[in-house]
Design a protein around this motif. Structure first.
Motif, PDB file in Angstrom:
ATOM      1  N   UNK A 519     -10.729 -13.887  28.677  1.00  0.00           N
ATOM      2  CA  UNK A 519     -10.999 -14.969  29.599  1.00  0.00           C
ATOM      3  C   UNK A 519      -9.556 -15.869  29.551  1.00  0.00           C
ATOM      4  N   UNK A 520      -8.773 -15.797  28.395  1.00  0.00           N
ATOM      5  CA  UNK A 520      -7.422 -16.640  28.031  1.00  0.00           C
ATOM      6  C   UNK A 520      -6.438 -16.065  28.970  1.00  0.00           C
ATOM      7  N   UNK A 521      -6.465 -14.617  28.909  1.00  0.00           N
ATOM      8  CA  UNK A 521      -5.512 -13.921  29.771  1.00  0.00           C
ATOM      9  C   UNK A 521      -5.688 -14.407  31.449  1.00  0.00           C
ATOM     10  N   UNK A 522      -6.973 -14.366  31.777  1.00  0.00           N
ATOM     11  CA  UNK A 522      -7.071 -14.915  33.077  1.00  0.00           C
ATOM     12  C   UNK A 522      -6.693 -16.407  33.092  1.00  0.00           C
ATOM     13  N   UNK A 523      -6.974 -17.093  32.320  1.00  0.00           N
ATOM     14  CA  UNK A 523      -6.548 -18.690  32.254  1.00  0.00           C
ATOM     15  C   UNK A 523      -4.940 -18.921  32.523  1.00  0.00           C
ATOM     16  N   UNK A 525      -2.962 -17.448  34.332  1.00  0.00           N
ATOM     17  CA  UNK A 525      -2.621 -17.237  35.425  1.00  0.00           C
ATOM     18  C   UNK A 525      -3.273 -18.391  36.418  1.00  0.00           C
ATOM     19  N   UNK A 526      -4.507 -18.841  35.856  1.00  0.00           N
ATOM     20  CA  UNK A 526      -5.014 -19.699  36.695  1.00  0.00           C
ATOM     21  C   UNK A 526      -5.731 -20.813  35.597  1.00  0.00           C
ATOM     22  N   UNK A 527      -5.013 -22.097  35.547  1.00  0.00           N
ATOM     23  CA  UNK A 527      -5.709 -23.070  34.838  1.00  0.00           C
ATOM     24  C   UNK A 527      -7.008 -23.527  35.062  1.00  0.00           C
ATOM     25  N   UNK A 528      -7.514 -23.451  36.138  1.00  0.00           N
ATOM     26  CA  UNK A 528      -8.881 -23.534  36.496  1.00  0.00           C
ATOM     27  C   UNK A 528     -10.035 -22.611  36.116  1.00  0.00           C
ATOM     28  N   UNK A 529      -9.464 -21.749  35.264  1.00  0.00           N
ATOM     29  CA  UNK A 529     -10.632 -20.770  34.532  1.00  0.00           C
ATOM     30  C   UNK A 529     -11.059 -21.489  33.366  1.00  0.00           C
ATOM     31  N   UNK A 530     -12.167 -21.686  33.353  1.00  0.00           N
ATOM     32  CA  UNK A 530     -12.908 -22.229  32.215  1.00  0.00           C
ATOM     33  C   UNK A 530     -13.631 -21.295  31.333  1.00  0.00           C
ATOM     34  N   UNK A 531     -12.993 -20.908  30.092  1.00  0.00           N
ATOM     35  CA  UNK A 531     -13.760 -19.863  29.456  1.00  0.00           C
ATOM     36  C   UNK A 531     -15.397 -20.141  28.921  1.00  0.00           C
ATOM     37  N   UNK A 532     -15.622 -21.307  28.718  1.00  0.00           N
ATOM     38  CA  UNK A 532     -16.985 -21.763  28.348  1.00  0.00           C
ATOM     39  C   UNK A 532     -17.994 -21.270  29.333  1.00  0.00           C
ATOM     40  N   UNK A 533     -17.491 -21.534  30.770  1.00  0.00           N
ATOM     41  CA  UNK A 533     -18.319 -21.327  31.674  1.00  0.00           C
ATOM     42  C   UNK A 533     -18.793 -19.908  31.583  1.00  0.00           C
ATOM     43  N   UNK A 534     -17.946 -19.012  31.470  1.00  0.00           N
ATOM     44  CA  UNK A 534     -18.049 -17.538  31.398  1.00  0.00           C
ATOM     45  C   UNK A 534     -18.699 -16.905  30.224  1.00  0.00           C
ATOM     46  N   UNK A 535     -18.386 -17.646  29.193  1.00  0.00           N
ATOM     47  CA  UNK A 535     -19.070 -17.367  27.900  1.00  0.00           C
ATOM     48  C   UNK A 535     -20.566 -17.662  28.002  1.00  0.00           C
ATOM     49  N   UNK A 536     -20.878 -18.638  28.775  1.00  0.00           N
ATOM     50  CA  UNK A 536     -22.247 -19.216  29.073  1.00  0.00           C
ATOM     51  C   UNK A 536     -22.889 -18.431  30.078  1.00  0.00           C
ATOM     52  N   UNK A 537     -22.248 -17.548  30.919  1.00  0.00           N
ATOM     53  CA  UNK A 537     -22.598 -16.778  31.777  1.00  0.00           C
ATOM     54  C   UNK A 537     -23.126 -15.344  31.138  1.00  0.00           C
ATOM     55  N   UNK A 538     -22.113 -14.925  30.055  1.00  0.00           N
ATOM     56  CA  UNK A 538     -22.286 -13.925  29.353  1.00  0.00           C
ATOM     57  C   UNK A 538     -23.786 -13.949  28.727  1.00  0.00           C
ATOM     58  N   UNK A 539     -24.073 -14.974  27.958  1.00  0.00           N
ATOM     59  CA  UNK A 539     -25.127 -15.449  27.391  1.00  0.00           C
ATOM     60  C   UNK A 539     -26.365 -15.236  28.360  1.00  0.00           C
ATOM     61  N   UNK A 585      -7.898  -7.194  37.061  1.00  0.00           N
ATOM     62  CA  UNK A 585      -7.208  -7.255  35.780  1.00  0.00           C
ATOM     63  C   UNK A 585      -7.878  -8.657  35.092  1.00  0.00           C
ATOM     64  N   UNK A 586      -8.353  -9.553  35.809  1.00  0.00           N
ATOM     65  CA  UNK A 586      -9.167 -10.809  35.531  1.00  0.00           C
ATOM     66  C   UNK A 586     -10.355 -10.671  35.151  1.00  0.00           C
ATOM     67  N   UNK A 587     -10.862 -10.600  34.000  1.00  0.00           N
ATOM     68  CA  UNK A 587     -12.295 -10.705  33.446  1.00  0.00           C
ATOM     69  C   UNK A 587     -13.228 -11.525  34.008  1.00  0.00           C
ATOM     70  N   UNK A 588     -12.768 -12.657  34.336  1.00  0.00           N
ATOM     71  CA  UNK A 588     -13.690 -13.717  35.130  1.00  0.00           C
ATOM     72  C   UNK A 588     -13.985 -13.196  36.467  1.00  0.00           C
ATOM     73  N   UNK A 589     -12.966 -12.607  37.087  1.00  0.00           N
ATOM     74  CA  UNK A 589     -13.101 -11.974  38.512  1.00  0.00           C
ATOM     75  C   UNK A 589     -13.948 -10.886  38.695  1.00  0.00           C
TER      76      UNK A 589
END
Length: 766
Positions: A519-523, A525-539, A585-589
């Motif tokens: 997720x940090x790799x995606x962030x 390139x895009x500072x709007x990516x919040x890893x906490x949001x996607x980690x919550x989605x994983x949960x 290549x972006x895990x969030x997308x």
């Protein structure tokens, strides 16, 4: 970086782009094909009709051979100056090719397979934006090629290209359609095929022998990569032709022979008030001249022109005291420096650089005003009103003035002047300051008002007022760019610090959160990516899967539930139609779009499995990423997540390794890949995509991050040195080269590193 493919280019060491430079300096493995993104998307199906399965490349070439022609245009001396390819599209003499193949305002010749040549009677249609031309020759009963219907060529389909590479007539190459890419704002077919000078204008044939495109560009970096205009553009051109008889074509853009006398080849032409030149000259250093035929005043007098180079590695400017042959002086920018030279004849031994220096007054990639003042005992040279040279060489004291260009330079000239005294090009410092004072409080919420316009015009003439304001605008734009760059650098530094913490040396492999790192790799390139949001989605995803499982579920049941959830209920799948998109290549997308590359889908699979209590490792096969599920058998089971979680036998995996690794098997590829290496591989994919897009800043961003995670990456450090140089970070580039020279790693060309280090020293001094 791309090249038209009529003729080859020449480049010098300091002028190389980052892509040429890295290919020349780096070990072969540094900049490679994208590991997760092969030249052809995986497992496509070639286009073929049900009634015609297609024919072999040999048969296609044999059928189409009579329809392929060579197209050449003559230089000013009547000799062949350029050659490319064309093909018959109508039995009554219509030939399709590229516009750049036929030159401009030059006689054009078409030669058929049997050697018969025909002069072009009419340029039947042209499209400058799409680089297309249709020619008319006086012959009938030709054998036309059939034009395909648009959008019928599938990604991965085999194609055949016919052409005249390097002047070798009627050559055939076979390749693959890799998909559609946008180049310079135009949709193009991307071809995995070797394209050479002379292939321009050649037909791209599908397996049924139909024309799907027209070859127009080759990559200057990768040999097996070219681009073609889609046949739909040619069809649209034929619907609305714009015929020009050849006698009219020959007058397009020509210079008035009473005012100018071109010498030594190249293409000199006039367009929109400018004189433009391109192509190799036949003189020393591929020199070409355009001599003014105006009468000259008595000494002292001045000659001036504005010049703009398409590439700062080129050279073009003023000549004076010319004998209208090989003897003259020249004042011109060359490879970002300014030169005054004396030319005493036709060869390099008769060429003397009198002085050379850099000037802060010279503006790279912009229009620059060159002026020479000729006096009885000296020559004064100015750039943008700043004196650069004072020379007292008196070998020549009379002769014509004009323009010159060297090497394969493309240049434009405007505002050529000859006078006893030419007024200053720029406004005085006092006038410029008054204009800046008037505009200091310029409002940004509305256009300039009439009273302000009137006040500025009162200070000086329109041209100098524009120059003062444009100079200020350039400075403000550069400051704004640097501020944005600073903000981006702060963001990147913060992300890299987080990644370094994740991969700290004291961290155990089991404690590394691979999903957070991805997720940090995606962030990055895009500072709007919040890893906490996607980690919550994983949960939440794990909770959904757990709801379908009994409390005592074993590993096999959990794996089945994971596969059912991902591939059947939520539709996660491997990307095929848009394989080359950075989004894959972006895990969030990948999570949002439920589509991705083998590696991003595998990371998601591994991390969901880990949270379910499964032991899953990543396995980095060359060119393809899979996983090994260790929880369900002693040796584990390979799974291809890109293919919907299908099991993959070790034997099938070995075949994949052999195929992608040049027939060599290495058991290391079947071992679990550490999480640090998985992240590096994801970064390398992005690096290669940025390279393909010629995005140097992005390339540097990814390399900086790779080194932050692992300081021992020596090849990447060398690449970083080159990228730092390309982006103006000279001191940082020197630090990287010094580090490498100190380490003296085996397999590196230390001589080239020393040369590069010395060149960086000269850049820093300037």
């Amino acid at each position: 970086m791309f090249r038209r493919v009529c003729r080859a280019e020449r480049v010098s060491f300091p002028a190389l782009s980052v892509f040429s430079l890295t290919c020349m300096l780096l070990m072969p493995s540094v900049v490679t094909a994208v590991e997760e993104q092969p030249l052809v998307a995986p497992r496509p199906e070639a286009q073929a009709s049900e009634s015609d399965p297609g024919v072999s490349a040999e048969d296609l070439a044999l059928r189409a051979k009579e329809s392929v022609v060579s197209v050449s245009f003559a230089g000013r001396d009547g000799q062949e100056a350029g050659m490319g390819t064309g093909f018959v599209i109508d039995a009554n003499g219509l030939i399709a090719t590229n516009l750049h193949v036929i030159g401009e305002a030059r006689p054009i010749t078409v030669q058929l397979l049997d050697g018969t040549s025909y002069e072009v009677q009419e340029v039947y249609a042209t499209d400058r934006q799409m680089d297309l031309a249709v020619l008319k020759i006086a012959v009938d009963n030709l054998k036309p090629l059939k034009l395909a219907e648009p959008e019928t060529l599938k990604q991965g389909a085999e194609v055949v290209v016919l052409g005249n590479p390097q002047g070798l007539r009627y050559s055939v190459v076979k390749g693959v359609n890799s998909g559609t890419r946008e180049v310079d704002g135009k949709p193009m077919l991307q071809l995995a095929i070797p394209i050479e000078p002379g292939n321009s204008g050649g037909p791209v044939l599908d397996s049924q022998g139909r024309v799907q495109g027209i070859v127009t560009l080759k990559s200057a970096v990768t040999r097996n990569l070219g681009y073609a205009v889609n046949v739909s553009a040619l069809k649209g051109l034929l619907e609305k032709p714009n015929p020009v008889p050849i006698d009219r074509w020959l007058t397009i853009g020509t210079l008035d022979e009473h005012l100018w006398k071109p010498l030594f080849g190249s293409r000199w032409r006039q367009r929109a008030g400018r004189i433009q030149v391109d192509g190799f000259g036949s003189g020393l250093g591929s020199r070409s001249l355009c001599v003014s035929q105006e009468a000259l005043p008595e000494l002292p007098y001045e000659v001036a022109v504005e010049v703009k180079l398409d590439d700062e590695s080129g050279a073009a400017g003023l000549i004076f005291y010319s004998d209208e042959n090989t003897k003259h002086y020249g004042f011109y920018p060359s490879n970002k420096s300014l030169r005054i030279s004396r030319f005493d004849g036709p060869d390099v031994f008769l060429w003397r650089v009198l002085d050379e220096k850099k000037s802060n007054a010279y503006r790279e990639e912009e229009w620059n005003h060159l002026k020479v003042r000729l006096e009885k005992d000296r020559i004064l040279c100015f750039v943008n009103d700043e004196k650069v040279f004072e020379v007292k060489d008196q070998r020549y004291t009379e002769g014509k003035v004009g323009l010159a260009k060297f090497r394969n330079t493309v240049a434009s000239f405007r505002g050529f002047q000859i006078a006893s005294e030419i007024p200053p090009y720029r406004p005085s410092k006092e006038t410029a300051q008054k204009i800046l004072d008037l505009t200091e409080d310029l409002r940004v919420d509305r256009p300039p008002q009439a009273d302000l316009i009137e006040a500025v015009v009162k200070e000086t003439d329109e041209r100098r007022a524009q120059q003062a304001l444009q100079e200020r605008a350039r400075l403000l734009q550069k400051q704004a760019e640097r501020l944005k760059q600073l903000a981006q650098s702060i963001h990147e530094s913060a992300v890299r610090d987080e990644l370094k913490a994740i991969f700290a040396s004291d961290k155990k492999e089991a404690d590394i959160d691979l999903m957070e790192a991805a997720l940090l790799i995606a962030r990055l390139d895009n500072n709007e990516v919040d890893p906490k949001v996607y980690l919550g989605q994983m949960k939440s995803m794990v909770n959904e899967i757990n709801k379908t499982l009994p409390e005592d579920a074993n590993a096999k049941a959990k794996l089945n539930a994971l596969n059912q959830y991902l591939f059947h209920e939520t539709g996660f799948h491997g990307s095929r139609t848009n394989y080359y998109s950075r989004s894959n290549s972006y895990i969030n997308e990948t999570i949002e779009d439920r589509e991705g590359l083998p590696i991003t889908l595998s990371v998601l699979y591994m991390e969901l499995g880990r949270r379910l209590g499964l032991d899953i490792d990543g396995v980095g096969l060359p060119g393809h990423f899979v996983v090994r599920v260790n929880s369900i058998s002693e040796q584990g089971e390979l799974v291809d997540v890109f293919e919907g979680g299908e099991p993959l036998s070790d034997e099938a995996a070995k075949v994949m390794i052999l195929t992608a690794n040049g027939g060599r098997f290495d058991a290391e590829f079947l071992k679990a890949q550490p999480k640090r290496e998985i992240i590096q591989r994801m970064l390398r994919n992005l690096l290669n995509l940025a390279r393909d897009d010629e995005d140097v800043q992005a390339m540097l961003r990814y390399v900086e991050t790779m080194i932050a995670i692992d300081q021992e990456l020596l090849q990447e450090r060398w690449l970083r040195a080159v990228l730092r140089y390309q982006t103006g970070r000279i001191a940082e580039a020197i630090a990287d080269t010094d580090y490498l020279l100190e380490k003296s790693p085996e397999g590196f060309d230390l001589r080239r590193i020393h040369e590069f280090r010395n060149y960086l020293d000269t850049m820093q001094q300037d």
